[in-house]
Design a protein around this motif. Structure first.
Motif, PDB file in Angstrom:
ATOM      1  N   PHE A  98      -3.977  20.117  27.408  1.00  0.00           N
ATOM      2  CA  PHE A  98      -4.953  19.572  26.476  1.00  0.00           C
ATOM      3  C   PHE A  98      -4.492  19.915  25.067  1.00  0.00           C
ATOM      4  O   PHE A  98      -4.298  21.089  24.746  1.00  0.00           O
ATOM      5  CB  PHE A  98      -6.325  20.199  26.752  1.00  0.00           C
ATOM      6  N   TYR A  99      -4.280  18.897  24.258  1.00  0.00           N
ATOM      7  CA  TYR A  99      -3.895  19.083  22.858  1.00  0.00           C
ATOM      8  C   TYR A  99      -4.840  18.263  21.991  1.00  0.00           C
ATOM      9  O   TYR A  99      -4.833  17.036  22.064  1.00  0.00           O
ATOM     10  CB  TYR A  99      -2.455  18.624  22.609  1.00  0.00           C
ATOM     11  N   GLU A 100      -5.655  18.946  21.219  1.00  0.00           N
ATOM     12  CA  GLU A 100      -6.550  18.244  20.310  1.00  0.00           C
ATOM     13  C   GLU A 100      -6.083  18.531  18.893  1.00  0.00           C
ATOM     14  O   GLU A 100      -5.891  19.694  18.515  1.00  0.00           O
ATOM     15  CB  GLU A 100      -7.993  18.718  20.516  1.00  0.00           C
ATOM     16  N   THR A 101      -5.892  17.460  18.130  1.00  0.00           N
ATOM     17  CA  THR A 101      -5.434  17.604  16.753  1.00  0.00           C
ATOM     18  C   THR A 101      -6.387  16.868  15.815  1.00  0.00           C
ATOM     19  O   THR A 101      -6.942  15.828  16.156  1.00  0.00           O
ATOM     20  CB  THR A 101      -4.010  17.049  16.563  1.00  0.00           C
ATOM     21  N   GLU A 102      -6.541  17.433  14.639  1.00  0.00           N
ATOM     22  CA  GLU A 102      -7.387  16.832  13.617  1.00  0.00           C
ATOM     23  C   GLU A 102      -6.603  15.738  12.900  1.00  0.00           C
ATOM     24  O   GLU A 102      -5.475  15.953  12.475  1.00  0.00           O
ATOM     25  CB  GLU A 102      -7.837  17.901  12.621  1.00  0.00           C
ATOM     26  N   ILE A 103      -7.237  14.558  12.763  1.00  0.00           N
ATOM     27  CA  ILE A 103      -6.585  13.444  12.065  1.00  0.00           C
ATOM     28  C   ILE A 103      -7.363  13.011  10.816  1.00  0.00           C
ATOM     29  O   ILE A 103      -6.883  12.185  10.054  1.00  0.00           O
ATOM     30  CB  ILE A 103      -6.350  12.240  13.000  1.00  0.00           C
ATOM     31  N   GLY A 104      -8.542  13.568  10.634  1.00  0.00           N
ATOM     32  CA  GLY A 104      -9.345  13.251   9.459  1.00  0.00           C
ATOM     33  C   GLY A 104     -10.404  14.312   9.255  1.00  0.00           C
ATOM     34  O   GLY A 104     -10.810  14.989  10.198  1.00  0.00           O
ATOM     35  N   ARG A 105     -10.839  14.472   7.999  1.00  0.00           N
ATOM     36  CA  ARG A 105     -11.846  15.497   7.709  1.00  0.00           C
ATOM     37  C   ARG A 105     -12.680  15.087   6.498  1.00  0.00           C
ATOM     38  O   ARG A 105     -12.145  14.643   5.494  1.00  0.00           O
ATOM     39  CB  ARG A 105     -11.169  16.827   7.413  1.00  0.00           C
ATOM     40  N   ARG A 106     -13.995  15.291   6.632  1.00  0.00           N
ATOM     41  CA  ARG A 106     -14.934  15.120   5.516  1.00  0.00           C
ATOM     42  C   ARG A 106     -15.792  16.372   5.478  1.00  0.00           C
ATOM     43  O   ARG A 106     -16.334  16.778   6.496  1.00  0.00           O
ATOM     44  CB  ARG A 106     -15.775  13.883   5.703  1.00  0.00           C
ATOM     45  N   VAL A 107     -15.914  16.962   4.307  1.00  0.00           N
ATOM     46  CA  VAL A 107     -16.605  18.250   4.148  1.00  0.00           C
ATOM     47  C   VAL A 107     -17.745  18.121   3.139  1.00  0.00           C
ATOM     48  O   VAL A 107     -17.576  17.532   2.071  1.00  0.00           O
ATOM     49  CB  VAL A 107     -15.624  19.348   3.666  1.00  0.00           C
ATOM     50  N   GLU A 108     -18.868  18.715   3.487  1.00  0.00           N
ATOM     51  CA  GLU A 108     -19.983  18.923   2.564  1.00  0.00           C
ATOM     52  C   GLU A 108     -20.231  20.428   2.544  1.00  0.00           C
ATOM     53  O   GLU A 108     -20.320  21.055   3.600  1.00  0.00           O
ATOM     54  CB  GLU A 108     -21.243  18.198   3.041  1.00  0.00           C
ATOM     55  N   GLU A 109     -20.320  20.992   1.356  1.00  0.00           N
ATOM     56  CA  GLU A 109     -20.465  22.443   1.237  1.00  0.00           C
ATOM     57  C   GLU A 109     -21.521  22.780   0.195  1.00  0.00           C
ATOM     58  O   GLU A 109     -21.580  22.152  -0.859  1.00  0.00           O
ATOM     59  CB  GLU A 109     -19.115  23.033   0.823  1.00  0.00           C
ATOM     60  N   TYR A 110     -22.338  23.788   0.517  1.00  0.00           N
ATOM     61  CA  TYR A 110     -23.351  24.269  -0.419  1.00  0.00           C
ATOM     62  C   TYR A 110     -23.564  25.755  -0.154  1.00  0.00           C
ATOM     63  O   TYR A 110     -23.883  26.152   0.977  1.00  0.00           O
ATOM     64  CB  TYR A 110     -24.671  23.504  -0.236  1.00  0.00           C
ATOM     65  N   GLY A 111     -23.396  26.574  -1.173  1.00  0.00           N
ATOM     66  CA  GLY A 111     -23.640  28.014  -1.038  1.00  0.00           C
ATOM     67  C   GLY A 111     -22.846  28.616   0.110  1.00  0.00           C
ATOM     68  O   GLY A 111     -21.627  28.581   0.102  1.00  0.00           O
ATOM     69  N   THR A 112     -23.540  29.124   1.096  1.00  0.00           N
ATOM     70  CA  THR A 112     -22.893  29.814   2.219  1.00  0.00           C
ATOM     71  C   THR A 112     -22.684  28.918   3.431  1.00  0.00           C
ATOM     72  O   THR A 112     -22.202  29.387   4.458  1.00  0.00           O
ATOM     73  CB  THR A 112     -23.746  31.020   2.661  1.00  0.00           C
ATOM     74  N   ILE A 113     -23.062  27.642   3.324  1.00  0.00           N
ATOM     75  CA  ILE A 113     -22.954  26.760   4.485  1.00  0.00           C
ATOM     76  C   ILE A 113     -22.025  25.583   4.207  1.00  0.00           C
ATOM     77  O   ILE A 113     -21.830  25.178   3.053  1.00  0.00           O
ATOM     78  CB  ILE A 113     -24.331  26.224   4.937  1.00  0.00           C
ATOM     79  N   ALA A 114     -21.473  25.051   5.284  1.00  0.00           N
ATOM     80  CA  ALA A 114     -20.630  23.859   5.187  1.00  0.00           C
ATOM     81  C   ALA A 114     -20.803  23.030   6.446  1.00  0.00           C
ATOM     82  O   ALA A 114     -21.071  23.562   7.531  1.00  0.00           O
ATOM     83  CB  ALA A 114     -19.164  24.251   5.012  1.00  0.00           C
ATOM     84  N   HIS A 115     -20.674  21.737   6.279  1.00  0.00           N
ATOM     85  CA  HIS A 115     -20.685  20.810   7.403  1.00  0.00           C
ATOM     86  C   HIS A 115     -19.390  20.015   7.340  1.00  0.00           C
ATOM     87  O   HIS A 115     -19.024  19.495   6.291  1.00  0.00           O
ATOM     88  CB  HIS A 115     -21.880  19.863   7.336  1.00  0.00           C
ATOM     89  N   VAL A 116     -18.701  19.932   8.465  1.00  0.00           N
ATOM     90  CA  VAL A 116     -17.420  19.242   8.531  1.00  0.00           C
ATOM     91  C   VAL A 116     -17.488  18.173   9.607  1.00  0.00           C
ATOM     92  O   VAL A 116     -17.850  18.466  10.754  1.00  0.00           O
ATOM     93  CB  VAL A 116     -16.272  20.232   8.852  1.00  0.00           C
ATOM     94  N   PHE A 117     -17.153  16.941   9.246  1.00  0.00           N
ATOM     95  CA  PHE A 117     -16.875  15.894  10.220  1.00  0.00           C
ATOM     96  C   PHE A 117     -15.363  15.926  10.397  1.00  0.00           C
ATOM     97  O   PHE A 117     -14.619  15.585   9.478  1.00  0.00           O
ATOM     98  CB  PHE A 117     -17.319  14.529   9.693  1.00  0.00           C
TER      99      PHE A 117
END
Length: 171
Positions: A98-117
């Motif tokens: 099993f090989y999973e690789t990231e091909i795209g990323r979108r980040v939202e960040e505020y203070g101490t938290i972040a959300h990543v697609f």
């Protein structure tokens, strides 16, 4: 107001005393922890994964949540702790490759938290030309001022009803 601040301090002390120690290079940045997450689940058939390393990336209450639709078109999901994910999926990942690789990323960040697609492609072997699966990992992260922690990973595989939009295919 002071009670809230004391409650938060109490929870933070409890949190840090129950958490596993991670390799500093795995959690030093958002990029590092995402790289470590993909690295720890990936490997060839027959190779044992470092599940203690995986546990060290997550808060103690961390969750992994696959979601999608079943054959009847109903929403389905599972709600796993990190240990439950390892018990349920670890043997198959190690057996089949099993090989999973990231091909795209979108980040939202505020203070101490972040959300990543984090858009991914999955292959059985590192040399496979075409992935057998693609999708999006929705990853919640927390930074305690010392390191990054994974709070949850919810994912959904691409399917004919939900093809991956171009905006999620770029880093």
């Amino acid at each position: 107001m002071k009670k809230v601040a004391y409650l938060f301090l109490f929870c933070a002390i409890g949190f840090s005393s129950r958490a596993q120690t991670a390799k500093p290079e795995d959690v030093a940045s958002m990029d590092a922890i995402l790289t470590a997450l993909y690295d720890v689940i990936s490997g060839p058939a027959g190779e044992k994964r470092d599940w203690e390393r995986m546990k060290s990336l997550f808060i103690p209450e961390g969750r992994l949540i696959p979601s999608g639709k079943n054959q009847q078109g109903d929403l389905v999901y599972r709600w796993w702790s990190v240990d439950e994910y390892i018990q349920t999926n670890g043997p198959a990942l190690e057996r089949s490759g099993f090989y999973e690789t990231e091909i795209g990323r979108r980040v939202e960040e505020y203070g101490t938290i972040a959300h990543v697609f984090s858009t991914y492609e999955t292959r059985r072997s590192a040399s496979d030309k075409e992935p057998f699966m693609r999708g999006i990992n929705s990853i919640q992260l927390l930074n305690d001022g010392k390191r990054w922690w994974i709070v949850s990973v919810m994912w959904m595989g691409e399917n004919p009803q939900f093809p991956l939009p171009d905006k999620y295919l770029r880093k």
